[in-house]
Scaffold this motif. Structure first.
Motif, short mmCIF file in Angstrom:
data_model
loop_
_atom_site.label_atom_id
_atom_site.label_comp_id
_atom_site.label_asym_id
_atom_site.label_seq_id
_atom_site.Cartn_x
_atom_site.Cartn_y
_atom_site.Cartn_z
N LEU A 85 -3.01 15.27 -3.86
CA LEU A 85 -3.28 14.06 -4.57
C LEU A 85 -1.80 13.24 -4.94
CD1 LEU A 85 -4.97 11.95 -6.28
CD2 LEU A 85 -4.95 13.55 -8.05
N ALA A 86 -0.99 14.26 -5.45
CA ALA A 86 0.44 13.60 -5.81
C ALA A 86 1.22 13.00 -4.29
CB ALA A 86 1.28 14.73 -6.08
N ASP A 87 0.94 13.72 -3.42
CA ASP A 87 1.38 13.10 -2.09
C ASP A 87 0.81 11.61 -1.75
OD1 ASP A 87 3.03 15.22 -1.95
OD2 ASP A 87 2.07 16.34 -0.24
N GLU A 88 -0.25 11.48 -1.83
CA GLU A 88 -1.10 10.36 -1.48
C GLU A 88 -0.83 9.18 -2.39
OE1 GLU A 88 -3.89 8.01 0.60
OE2 GLU A 88 -2.51 9.78 1.11
N ALA A 89 -0.60 9.53 -3.74
CA ALA A 89 -0.05 8.61 -4.69
C ALA A 89 1.21 8.20 -4.30
CB ALA A 89 -0.25 9.17 -6.10
N THR A 90 2.02 9.07 -3.99
CA THR A 90 3.22 8.53 -3.64
C THR A 90 3.38 7.55 -2.35
OG1 THR A 90 4.55 10.58 -4.65
CG2 THR A 90 5.61 9.28 -2.93
N ARG A 91 2.54 8.05 -1.66
CA ARG A 91 2.57 7.23 -0.16
C ARG A 91 2.04 5.62 -0.54
NH1 ARG A 91 -0.95 5.27 3.41
NH2 ARG A 91 -2.89 5.93 2.22
N LEU A 92 0.85 5.62 -1.22
CA LEU A 92 0.17 4.55 -1.60
C LEU A 92 1.22 3.53 -2.39
CD1 LEU A 92 -3.28 5.67 -2.62
CD2 LEU A 92 -2.76 4.15 -0.62
N ARG A 93 2.08 4.29 -3.39
CA ARG A 93 3.16 3.48 -4.28
C ARG A 93 4.22 2.90 -3.39
NH1 ARG A 93 4.44 7.44 -7.13
NH2 ARG A 93 2.59 7.20 -8.52
N ARG A 94 4.57 3.56 -2.21
CA ARG A 94 5.48 3.35 -1.48
C ARG A 94 4.83 1.99 -0.67
NH1 ARG A 94 7.61 9.09 0.77
NH2 ARG A 94 8.95 9.50 -1.07
N ASN A 95 3.80 2.10 -0.03
CA ASN A 95 3.26 1.16 0.61
C ASN A 95 3.16 -0.32 -0.39
OD1 ASN A 95 3.19 2.51 3.06
ND2 ASN A 95 1.00 3.05 2.67
N ALA A 96 2.71 -0.04 -1.51
CA ALA A 96 2.56 -1.27 -2.42
C ALA A 96 3.87 -1.70 -2.71
CB ALA A 96 1.88 -0.81 -3.79
N ASP A 97 4.88 -1.00 -2.89
CA ASP A 97 6.30 -1.29 -3.21
C ASP A 97 6.96 -2.31 -2.00
OD1 ASP A 97 6.17 -0.13 -5.69
OD2 ASP A 97 7.59 1.45 -5.23
N ALA A 98 6.51 -1.89 -0.76
CA ALA A 98 7.12 -2.50 0.43
C ALA A 98 6.28 -3.64 0.36
CB ALA A 98 6.77 -1.60 1.55
N ALA A 99 5.10 -4.04 0.18
CA ALA A 99 4.45 -5.14 0.48
C ALA A 99 4.74 -6.15 -0.84
CB ALA A 99 2.94 -4.80 0.11
N GLY A 100 5.07 -5.70 -1.87
CA GLY A 100 5.61 -6.59 -3.02
C GLY A 100 6.80 -7.03 -2.79
N ALA A 101 7.71 -6.00 -2.23
CA ALA A 101 9.28 -6.67 -1.89
C ALA A 101 9.08 -7.77 -0.77
CB ALA A 101 9.88 -5.47 -1.49
N ARG A 102 8.13 -7.79 -0.03
CA ARG A 102 8.22 -8.56 1.20
C ARG A 102 7.67 -9.88 0.64
NH1 ARG A 102 7.57 -6.14 7.10
NH2 ARG A 102 9.06 -4.61 6.97
N LEU A 103 6.68 -9.95 -0.27
CA LEU A 103 6.03 -10.79 -0.55
C LEU A 103 7.12 -11.79 -1.60
CD1 LEU A 103 2.46 -9.59 -1.73
CD2 LEU A 103 3.04 -11.60 -0.01
N ARG A 104 7.60 -11.09 -2.26
CA ARG A 104 8.96 -11.64 -3.28
C ARG A 104 9.75 -12.30 -2.47
NH1 ARG A 104 7.31 -7.21 -6.48
NH2 ARG A 104 8.79 -5.83 -5.53
N ARG A 105 10.42 -11.72 -1.28
CA ARG A 105 11.45 -12.08 -0.52
C ARG A 105 10.92 -13.58 0.24
NH1 ARG A 105 12.56 -6.57 0.84
NH2 ARG A 105 11.66 -6.74 2.81
N ALA A 106 9.61 -13.38 0.52
CA ALA A 106 8.93 -14.71 1.17
C ALA A 106 8.60 -15.72 0.16
CB ALA A 106 7.81 -14.34 1.97
N GLY A 107 8.90 -15.38 -1.32
CA GLY A 107 8.90 -16.51 -2.21
C GLY A 107 7.07 -16.52 -2.66
N LEU A 108 6.29 -15.71 -2.22
CA LEU A 108 5.12 -15.64 -2.32
C LEU A 108 4.40 -14.85 -3.62
CD1 LEU A 108 3.51 -14.94 1.42
CD2 LEU A 108 3.96 -17.13 0.07
N LEU A 109 5.46 -14.09 -4.39
CA LEU A 109 5.17 -13.49 -5.48
C LEU A 109 6.42 -13.76 -6.16
CD1 LEU A 109 3.13 -11.45 -6.59
CD2 LEU A 109 4.56 -9.72 -5.73
N PRO A 110 6.28 -14.09 -7.59
CA PRO A 110 7.33 -14.24 -8.63
C PRO A 110 8.16 -13.05 -8.70
CG PRO A 110 5.23 -14.86 -9.55
CD PRO A 110 4.83 -14.33 -8.43
N GLN A 111 9.57 -13.14 -8.95
CA GLN A 111 10.43 -11.98 -8.88
C GLN A 111 9.89 -10.82 -9.83
OE1 GLN A 111 13.10 -11.22 -7.16
NE2 GLN A 111 12.46 -13.01 -5.78
#
Length: 115
Positions: A85-111
């Motif tokens: 469960l901990a490993d899966e939570a880490t995996r999901l968090r990393r994926n969400a962080d990567a998506a959020g970072a790209r959305l912010r860099r593209a200007g599609l999400l506030p900083q």
């Protein structure tokens, strides 16, 4: 057991059992609560997931009791289940962080926005 990503219902069942041992109906209620009402497990689905998790050594039966002439089985997370469960939570968090970072860099999400 494989290291493939967990399906959402399986992830949520493990999450429900991380806090305290629960019987089937309590797992169904907790999954509904944790998912903000998005995931409604049916009994057949739940018990298939529980059987698979037991076979994989991620959960075990903690105890059984009879309530109103029906057997109530309480399940708990094993150490292996907690690690999975901990490993899966880490995996999901990393994926969400990567998506959020790209959305912010593209200007599609506030900083300061969360994604």
């Amino acid at each position: 057991m494989t290291d493939s990503p967990l399906r959402e219902p399986t992830f949520l069942v493990l999450t429900a059992l991380a806090e305290t041992p629960r019987h089937g109906y309590a797992v169904i209620e907790d999954v509904l609560r944790v998912s903000d009402g998005r995931v409604r497990l049916r009994a057949g689905t739940l018990y298939a997931v529980l059987d698979r998790l037991r076979a994989d050594g991620l959960i075990e039966v903690e105890r059984e009791e009879v309530v109103q002439s029906r057997l109530r089985r309480y399940y708990r997370l094993t150490a292996l289940g907690a690690t999975r469960l901990a490993d899966e939570a880490t995996r999901l968090r990393r994926n969400a962080d990567a998506a959020g970072a790209r959305l912010r860099r593209a200007g599609l999400l506030p900083q300061g926005g969360a994604a």
